[in-house]
Design an enzyme around this catalytic site. Structure first.
Site, PDB file in Angstrom:
ATOM      1  N   HIS A  17       2.031  -0.435   6.783  1.00  0.00           N
ATOM      2  CA  HIS A  17       0.657  -0.020   7.094  1.00  0.00           C
ATOM      3  C   HIS A  17       0.451   0.365   7.887  1.00  0.00           C
ATOM      4  O   HIS A  17      -0.592   1.317   7.943  1.00  0.00           O
ATOM      5  CB  HIS A  17      -0.040  -1.724   7.296  1.00  0.00           C
ATOM      6  CG  HIS A  17       0.206  -3.040   5.700  1.00  0.00           C
ATOM      7  ND1 HIS A  17       1.040  -4.420   5.581  1.00  0.00           N
ATOM      8  CD2 HIS A  17      -0.479  -2.373   4.399  1.00  0.00           C
ATOM      9  CE1 HIS A  17       0.559  -4.390   5.033  1.00  0.00           C
ATOM     10  NE2 HIS A  17       0.524  -3.791   4.174  1.00  0.00           N
ATOM     11  N   LYS A  41      -2.776 -14.395  -4.762  1.00  0.00           N
ATOM     12  CA  LYS A  41      -1.459 -14.653  -3.165  1.00  0.00           C
ATOM     13  C   LYS A  41      -1.304 -15.599  -2.268  1.00  0.00           C
ATOM     14  O   LYS A  41      -3.105 -15.535  -1.016  1.00  0.00           O
ATOM     15  CB  LYS A  41      -1.574 -12.680  -2.156  1.00  0.00           C
ATOM     16  CG  LYS A  41      -1.552 -11.583  -2.850  1.00  0.00           C
ATOM     17  CD  LYS A  41      -0.656 -10.781  -2.340  1.00  0.00           C
ATOM     18  CE  LYS A  41      -0.683  -9.470  -2.595  1.00  0.00           C
ATOM     19  NZ  LYS A  41      -0.658  -7.817  -1.660  1.00  0.00           N
ATOM     20  N   ARG A  90       3.390   2.838  -2.471  1.00  0.00           N
ATOM     21  CA  ARG A  90       4.604   3.151  -2.225  1.00  0.00           C
ATOM     22  C   ARG A  90       5.548   3.598  -3.217  1.00  0.00           C
ATOM     23  O   ARG A  90       6.442   4.468  -3.179  1.00  0.00           O
ATOM     24  CB  ARG A  90       5.235   1.650  -1.763  1.00  0.00           C
ATOM     25  CG  ARG A  90       4.855   1.255  -0.364  1.00  0.00           C
ATOM     26  CD  ARG A  90       5.175  -0.592  -0.675  1.00  0.00           C
ATOM     27  NE  ARG A  90       4.471  -0.989  -1.751  1.00  0.00           N
ATOM     28  CZ  ARG A  90       3.960  -2.573  -1.855  1.00  0.00           C
ATOM     29  NH1 ARG A  90       4.844  -2.788  -1.087  1.00  0.00           N
ATOM     30  NH2 ARG A  90       3.487  -2.367  -2.928  1.00  0.00           N
ATOM     31  N   SER A 128       5.070  -6.585   2.017  1.00  0.00           N
ATOM     32  CA  SER A 128       4.693  -8.205   2.883  1.00  0.00           C
ATOM     33  C   SER A 128       5.486  -9.185   2.044  1.00  0.00           C
ATOM     34  O   SER A 128       5.719 -10.105   3.301  1.00  0.00           O
ATOM     35  CB  SER A 128       2.829  -8.691   3.352  1.00  0.00           C
ATOM     36  OG  SER A 128       2.113  -7.449   4.106  1.00  0.00           O
TER      37      SER A 128
END
Length: 161
Positions: A17, A41, A90, A128
């Protein structure tokens, strides 16, 4: 003035990030990192904690600010009259999800553009979720999260165990 929004849950912010922030801050006059709620999440840090952690990380970047928003990113964009969303990618799986979000956002407001930035290959594996899981099982997360928040993540995970 060229302004962009980099939205995400950032729970916690990773070196990946930070890489996107650093690069986007060079392209735009102002970059706003928007911490948003992702209902899919389970959070480690609450939203105000995430905002404070990110503020510490982005302190060297004079043109970056951090805010939070609960709702659709496109509504944040409309409210602040901002026309560019930055999303980091990614892998192909990221692209599929982010492309779908970009199309939905375009349907909701065709004046807003989404720009994709490929992550540095050094961080292409990093998420994360991976950071949280590594930390929860006692693995070393140095180099995965910015040094400014390393101890915060370790402490928070330790309190959850």
């Amino acid at each position: 003035m060229k302004v962009a929004v980099y939205p995400g849950s950032f729970d916690p912010i990773t070196k990946g990030h930070e890489d996107i922030i650093k690069r986007a801050a060079k392209v735009f006059d102002e970059l706003i990192v928007v911490v948003s709620v992702n209902p899919d999440k389970k959070g480690l840090f609450d939203i105000p904690e995430r905002v404070e952690l990110i503020k510490r990380v982005v302190k060297p970047y004079a043109n970056v600010k951090v805010e939070s928003f609960d709702g659709l990113v496109i509504n944040y964009m409309k409210t602040h009259d901002i026309k560019v969303i930055i999303k980091g990618l990614r892998a192909m799986s990221d692209f599929e999800y982010e492309f779908q979000m970009a199309l939905i956002n375009n349907k909701l407001d065709s004046s807003v553009e989404t720009l994709f930035m490929m992550t540095n290959t050094e961080y292409s594996f990093l998420s994360s979720s991976a950071v949280k899981q590594t930390a929860m099982f006692g693995g070393c997360i140095k180099g995965l999260v910015p040094d400014e928040i390393l101890n915060d993540v370790i402490k928070k995970v330790g309190n959850r165990r």
